[in-house]
Write an enzyme that holds these catalytic residues in place. Structure first.
Site, PDB file in Angstrom:
ATOM      1  N   LEU A 204       0.852  -1.184   0.000  1.00 37.01           N
ATOM      2  CA  LEU A 204       0.000   0.000   0.000  1.00 37.01           C
ATOM      3  C   LEU A 204       0.890   1.237   0.000  1.00 37.01           C
ATOM      4  O   LEU A 204       1.502   1.571   1.004  1.00 37.01           O
ATOM      5  CB  LEU A 204      -0.899  -0.016   1.242  1.00 37.01           C
ATOM      6  CG  LEU A 204      -1.789   1.213   1.488  1.00 37.01           C
ATOM      7  CD1 LEU A 204      -2.767   1.417   0.342  1.00 37.01           C
ATOM      8  CD2 LEU A 204      -2.542   1.046   2.816  1.00 37.01           C
ATOM      9  N   HIS A 205       0.973   1.903  -1.147  1.00 39.12           N
ATOM     10  CA  HIS A 205       1.843   3.072  -1.204  1.00 39.12           C
ATOM     11  C   HIS A 205       1.409   4.134  -2.206  1.00 39.12           C
ATOM     12  O   HIS A 205       1.894   5.261  -2.161  1.00 39.12           O
ATOM     13  CB  HIS A 205       3.270   2.647  -1.584  1.00 39.12           C
ATOM     14  CG  HIS A 205       3.430   2.321  -3.037  1.00 39.12           C
ATOM     15  ND1 HIS A 205       3.121   1.088  -3.549  1.00 39.12           N
ATOM     16  CD2 HIS A 205       3.839   3.078  -4.083  1.00 39.12           C
ATOM     17  CE1 HIS A 205       3.350   1.096  -4.854  1.00 39.12           C
ATOM     18  NE2 HIS A 205       3.773   2.286  -5.204  1.00 39.12           N
ATOM     19  N   ARG A 206       0.486   3.817  -3.121  1.00 39.20           N
ATOM     20  CA  ARG A 206       0.212   4.730  -4.221  1.00 39.20           C
ATOM     21  C   ARG A 206      -0.479   5.996  -3.730  1.00 39.20           C
ATOM     22  O   ARG A 206      -1.384   5.945  -2.901  1.00 39.20           O
ATOM     23  CB  ARG A 206      -0.639   4.030  -5.285  1.00 39.20           C
ATOM     24  CG  ARG A 206      -0.732   4.803  -6.593  1.00 39.20           C
ATOM     25  CD  ARG A 206      -1.302   3.942  -7.694  1.00 39.20           C
ATOM     26  NE  ARG A 206      -0.378   2.879  -8.071  1.00 39.20           N
ATOM     27  CZ  ARG A 206       0.608   3.013  -8.955  1.00 39.20           C
ATOM     28  NH1 ARG A 206       0.806   4.174  -9.550  1.00 39.20           N
ATOM     29  NH2 ARG A 206       1.387   1.997  -9.253  1.00 39.20           N
TER      30      ARG A 206
END
Length: 357
Positions: A204-206
């Site tokens: 989870l990083h966008r």
């Protein structure tokens, strides 16, 4: 001997460059000069890749990071321009869709140095994504476009690229080359109480998720629920995501671990039940390791994975994400048609470059 400058700066580019650099080394006619912009500066997300993947140490280290898109891209452009003027290369090569990609391409194009774009032609059709802007602009000013899939070539043709004086080549995907080669060197991460093959791997990083608090809350709620009711969720947490969660006081109740090196990441991919991600590259890596994938985005560049039933888009709605995980969890994934080239992309790229620059 021909000289190529390769510009890299972010985690996926390190992985792609590792196998292409190996292929280029086998050609005595090409000298590669590596420029590392420093876009990823965390130890676990930068230096470790050079050590693990045997990528040659960068000839130039720019250390440009931690700034806005405009400031980073501008500083990179100016620094890369200086390097081009000093080195006088025959071509400059970039990967993917980061700020480093666009800065390298712009610097070269303005100095009339041919640009080689690996992973060209990908489109999410979401102009709110900085990556979409970077990849479109980079394709427009490149001289050689290496496309990982036929879908990517179709996108370029729809945009009128067949009428341009440009070389377009279906190369296959270098990420598959990396996955196949480095699987033999995997390292098991040290995670307490991790079930051997009964966990879900999440990333989870966008920015579209982490910068939108409502989306982030929905995703975290889904992750927490899945962890409690379906299977343990293992999440190597990106530093930026960790900071946002702390700032917004959003509780994350899954197995959170520090960012891992690539060799540990592919161990996790190889041993998980399912992949839950908002990353473009991880969607493909799940497929390479024959794992079903649920993507927490509204669009994907890798539409062929949706078409063959290996991936399902779930957006950022917690119920949709949970339902998608239940739907995909026990799905069998296969690749009989070598969707991404079967591990020959790097050799194809090196050979094509040697013949056309």
């Amino acid at each position: 001997m021909k000289k190529i400058i390769t510009v890299i700066g972010a985690r996926p580019q390190f992985i792609k460059a590792s196998v292409v650099s190996q292929a280029l080394k086998q050609l005595s006619s090409i000298k590669e000069i590596i420029v590392h912009t420093g876009q990823h500066f965390d130890e676990n997300m930068s230096n470790i890749f050079f050590n693990e993947l045997n990528i040659p140490k960068p000839d130039y280290q720019l250390n440009i990071n931690g700034k806005s898109h405009g400031k980073m891209t501008g500083e990179m452009l100016a620094s890369i321009e200086d390097i081009i003027l000093q080195e006088q290369p025959d071509a400059l090569m970039v990967y993917g869709d980061t700020n480093s990609t666009l800065a390298g391409a712009l610097a070269a194009a303005k100095l009339h140095v041919p640009v080689i774009h690996i992973e060209a032609g990908l489109r999410s059709f979401n102009m709110k994504m900085p990556e979409e802007i970077n990849r479109i602009l980079t394709d427009q000013i490149s001289a050689i476009l290496f496309c990982p899939t036929q879908t990517a070539i179709d996108n370029l043709q729809a945009e009128g690229f067949t009428d341009k004086e440009i070389l377009i080549e279906l190369s296959g995907d270098v990420m598959q080359d990396s996955a196949m080669y480095f699987k033999q060197f995997v390292k098991q991460p040290q995670i307490e109480n991790l079930p051997a093959n009964n966990f879900i791997l999440a990333t989870l990083h966008r920015a579209e998720n982490t910068d939108n608090i409502q989306r982030l809350q929905q995703i975290v709620h889904a992750l927490n629920t899945i962890h409690k009711t379906i299977a343990p969720v293992v999440l190597p947490l990106h530093p930026r995501t960790r900071n946002v969660l702390a700032k917004e006081n959003i509780p994350l109740e899954v197995c959170v671990i520090e960012p891992v090196g690539y060799l540990e990441m592919i161990w996790l991919l190889d041993h998980c039940q399912l992949v839950l991600t908002d990353s473009g590259g991880v969607q493909k890596e799940a497929f390479f390791f024959k794992k079903p994938c649920v993507t927490m985005r509204d669009q994907t560049e890798w539409v062929e994975l949706i078409e063959v039933g290996a991936n399902q888009l779930a957006g950022a709605d917690s119920k949709v994400i949970i339902d998608a995980v239940n739907n995909m969890l026990n799905r069998t994934i296969s690749d009989p048609n070598e969707l991404y080239g079967g591990g020959k992309a790097s050799a194809n790229i090196a050979q094509f470059i040697s013949q056309h620059i």
